[in-house]
Design an enzyme around this catalytic site. Structure first.
Site, PDB file in Angstrom:
ATOM      1  N   ALA A 133      -3.458  -4.838   0.777  1.00 33.25           N
ATOM      2  CA  ALA A 133      -4.168  -6.103   0.988  1.00 33.25           C
ATOM      3  C   ALA A 133      -4.087  -6.606   2.431  1.00 33.25           C
ATOM      4  CB  ALA A 133      -3.627  -7.169   0.038  1.00 33.25           C
ATOM      5  N   HIS A 134      -2.944  -6.418   3.097  1.00 33.12           N
ATOM      6  CA  HIS A 134      -2.829  -7.013   4.435  1.00 33.12           C
ATOM      7  C   HIS A 134      -3.720  -6.304   5.450  1.00 33.12           C
ATOM      8  CE1 HIS A 134      -0.154  -4.238   6.767  1.00 33.12           C
ATOM      9  NE2 HIS A 134       0.046  -3.763   5.565  1.00 33.12           N
ATOM     10  N   GLY A 155       0.820  -1.199   0.000  1.00 32.20           N
ATOM     11  CA  GLY A 155       0.000   0.000   0.000  1.00 32.20           C
ATOM     12  C   GLY A 155       0.859   1.257   0.000  1.00 32.20           C
ATOM     13  N   GLN A 173      -7.677   1.742   4.869  1.00 33.35           N
ATOM     14  CA  GLN A 173      -8.421   1.236   6.026  1.00 33.35           C
ATOM     15  C   GLN A 173      -9.845   0.811   5.697  1.00 33.35           C
ATOM     16  OE1 GLN A 173      -7.342   0.426   8.967  1.00 33.35           O
ATOM     17  NE2 GLN A 173      -5.268   1.184   8.672  1.00 33.35           N
ATOM     18  N   CYS A 194       5.898   7.680  23.633  1.00 32.13           N
ATOM     19  CA  CYS A 194       6.841   6.760  24.247  1.00 32.13           C
ATOM     20  C   CYS A 194       6.754   5.362  23.641  1.00 32.13           C
ATOM     21  CB  CYS A 194       6.615   6.692  25.748  1.00 32.13           C
ATOM     22  SG  CYS A 194       4.890   6.543  26.159  1.00 32.13           S
TER      23      CYS A 194
END
Lengths: 461, 461
Positions: free
Chosen positions: A195-196, A69, A177, A320
């Site tokens: 895709a993931h 992406g 998303q 952090c």
């Protein structure tokens, strides 16, 4: 062991796994070759392209498969900008885009281009009017995410696409998303996805360039994928990506309703059960599966570790927990608290009892982290005092310590008095004003100090 | 059904398949995350990097995984050139590099840089002295393949690396074809490779940049893979790539001996059984598994189709089998015949009887293609004739027709007479001189004609 970080990467969908396995045997050859293994690979590639195009809502010849992406975004932005170089070198993005978009914008600026970042409201949403006003005569490209990756807020893509069309500026939509949940509506010009994020394998992105949109791929020439994605096609992964997109879409409507209800449960449950918490993002116009909240007086990294020990995998936009020690640019642009930040993104199939268990575990976990840091109790009454002003030296201390020290002494000044916090932690710039908003105190402002920055807060109650 | 095109893409090694499957379950999460799925992914990534580095012979922190070998080349060349921009903008490559290198060079020239292409001998080998002479004060980078992808000839990498070191120029070695067979010897500075060439999965390349070599990755910033390979890590494929590289290496020594003997059998068998054939490439200093030969009076595409029908998958550098209608730049640089070209590259495990069967089938297949095209018989005696010169109009006809028509009429002119072939096919420029060399005729030269080019040949025998 619930995994609640689907917005980073979703576990592989069973259909993706199945398709990947099948095409390891059928799809390893070079699809540009004339022999049978090559022809078979070409058939698989063509079928995958058709399936993906159908899911996107575009023509197959408008869609290419990239290696990620991020690569789709980099290629899409650089190619669209280059093709419209004569029009101008102005780029419009929202302030809450994915880093791949913002890094492309930074590269564009380093090469002499200009960028306008359109701000968002406290829910993380772009105002279409404000976006339209950022478009100029020399605007070569506009970019907008379909929905935000950290807070889930949906952007008014269709409206902004219309504004862009009206002035002839192509709009690139980063749909990373949302594409698993449905097509991106509106008359956009370019679209990217990964895709993931929808349960497909790593190693596959989508880049769609509508017919008629000018595009000039940058970088060394390569004949594969219409010259828009260099390198040997990762065919098994491409086939798995397309198959899983179709499978995920078939389940999307029902799963969206279910996850939306679970996220609502988290939104209200967190606000009820955890004191001093801010739930961020649009409560309604949002992705079904994403929610973000921030906890005052909490160190994000410790909270993540404790949640991990309790069996929950979540991510955080706190400084952090990032390698750069900079808090999330998304939370910053929204002006919400960044300390003790937790993003929960539910993968399809998340069990309701896992969400309930999370809500059971969270308050105690947050309380334990706060206790260890010596945070003030939420209900601690402010003791009356006569000192008109106080200075707190938090130099060298990291988020959330400066805010904790501020909270501890605010009761030591009278109403109308001020506390000045000296801090050299970048997160304080965001979190001290956010704390004031949450606690009903007045944020006066900041000024440079001998070391670090002095943040001034006036006690109102 | 023997697949003889391993140099395009090797079938997936069983170890790659096994590792890929295992890490689909273990390695789908984001390795930069702190929770257990992320930590597990990080461990897998670190282990894969160590295994790959050990196989390359470098430190793990010198090696990054890219999304393809092509991408590794693009990134390696652009990053090395940018980092030495102050030294100069001169690039040295050999004339027989992979297209990914030559396209990078073309992009460099388009941006104002200069390139020297070092020529090769008739075997496709670069002369170290000639390469050294191409290095200049302003040379920013030199590139050389470890072995050629079309003809298998090994390049004198170690010698040239030494020449480059002597003048302080970094050498990038494209090891795509050889890394499965062994480490690249010599003191090179950068190295690239591609997993699907050694039986690993598609979607993984290697880029090695030795410590101390200046490098400035181009393109938008991305923190993954030391900033040298943007996008989410394709972890299952990376794990499979590293595991299969190790497995392939364990089998390499024995398999190299076996395949080398089979290729020798092809080299001699083809030369014996097929008339008017030219076997190209270095017969000794070569990859174990690759051999290329070209057949006069044969259309490469038809030959490939016939071999495919007979069950053999091979590739070709002939112009008529490429989308660009341009013959292989490698064969062109070597000055060998490009028509009727066949590359045979044997995957590990190739059975001897498949090679024997290929040698049985080939002569008849070539003869049938020639007969269909009306090619002259190899033994056809040249009839004496008195016409001092002839003109053959082959305009609009594609390879191998111009050469066939030349061969048909050469006997119609007396010894000392000339035949002029008019052709507008790019391949004729290479194949007419190559035909002259093979048939003992004199190639006089070319001149522009009203349409196309006039190629003049003098009959010597």
């Amino acid at each position: 062991m619930p995994y609640f970080d689907a917005a980073s990467s979703a576990p592989l969908h069973p259909v993706a796994r199945q398709a990947l396995l099948a095409s390891l045997d059928e799809g390893w050859a070079d699809p540009s070759r004339l022999y049978r293994e090559g022809r078979r690979a070409r058939l698989l590639l063509d079928a995958a392209r058709e399936a993906a195009a159908e899911a996107v809502g575009c023509r197959p010849d408008e869609l290419v498969f990239t290696s990620s992406g991020t690569r789709a975004v980099h290629t899409g932005i650089s190619g669209a900008l280059a093709a419209r170089r004569r029009v101008g070198r102005h780029l419009v993005v929202s302030a809450v885009e994915h880093s791949s978009v913002l890094h492309s914008a930074a590269e564009h600026e380093a090469a002499g281009g200009t960028t306008t970042q359109v701000t968002v409201d406290r829910a993380g949403r772009v105002d279409p009017g404000a976006y339209a006003r950022a478009l100029r005569e020399d605007t070569a490209l506009a970019c907008l995410q379909s929905a935000n990756h950290e807070v889930g807020t949906e952007q008014p893509v269709a409206e902004i696409a219309q504004e862009c069309r009206a002035v002839g500026v192509p709009l690139l939509v980063d749909a990373a998303q949302s594409l698993g949940w449905g097509r991106v509506e509106g008359d956009w010009s370019l679209l990217t996805a990964s895709a993931h994020k929808w349960g497909g394998p790593a190693g596959v992105g989508l880049l769609v360039v509508r017919k008629g949109v000018r595009f000039a791929a940058q970088g060394p020439a390569d004949e594969r994928e219409s010259g828009r994605a260099a390198g040997f096609e990762n065919l098994p992964a491409i086939v798995a990506a397309a198959a899983s997109l179709r499978a995920v879409r078939a389940e999307a409507a029902g799963e969206a309703v279910r996850l939306r209800a679970l996220v609502d449960r988290i939104r209200s449950g967190v606000a009820e059960a955890v004191p001093d918490v801010e739930v961020a993002g649009d409560p309604v116009r949002r992705l079904p599966h994403v929610v973000t909240f921030s906890c005052l007086y909490v160190d994000g990294e410790t909270l993540l570790h404790e949640l991990d020990r309790a069996g929950f995998s979540v991510s955080s936009g706190s400084s952090c927990t990032s390698s750069t020690l900079t808090p999330s640019h998304v939370l910053r642009a929204m002006g919400v608290l960044t300390e003790g930040n937790v993003r929960v993104s539910l993968p399809p199939g998340t069990a309701a009892q896992d969400v309930d268990r999370f809500l059971e575990v969270l308050p105690g976990t947050v309380a334990a982290v706060r206790e260890r840091l010596g945070a003030p109790a939420a209900s601690s009454p402010a003791e009356p005092s006569d000192a008109p002003s106080l200075v707190v030296d938090s130099l060298g201390k990291r988020c959330p310590i400066p805010v904790i020290e501020l909270a501890k002494v605010i009761g030591d000044v009278p109403v109308g008095g001020t506390v000045t916090v000296l801090s050299d932690d970048e997160a304080a710039r965001l979190d001290i004003p956010a704390w004031c908003g949450m606690r009903g105190q007045e944020y006066v402002g900041e000024r440079p100090a001998e070391r670090g920055v002095a943040y001034v807060v006036r006690r109102l109650s």
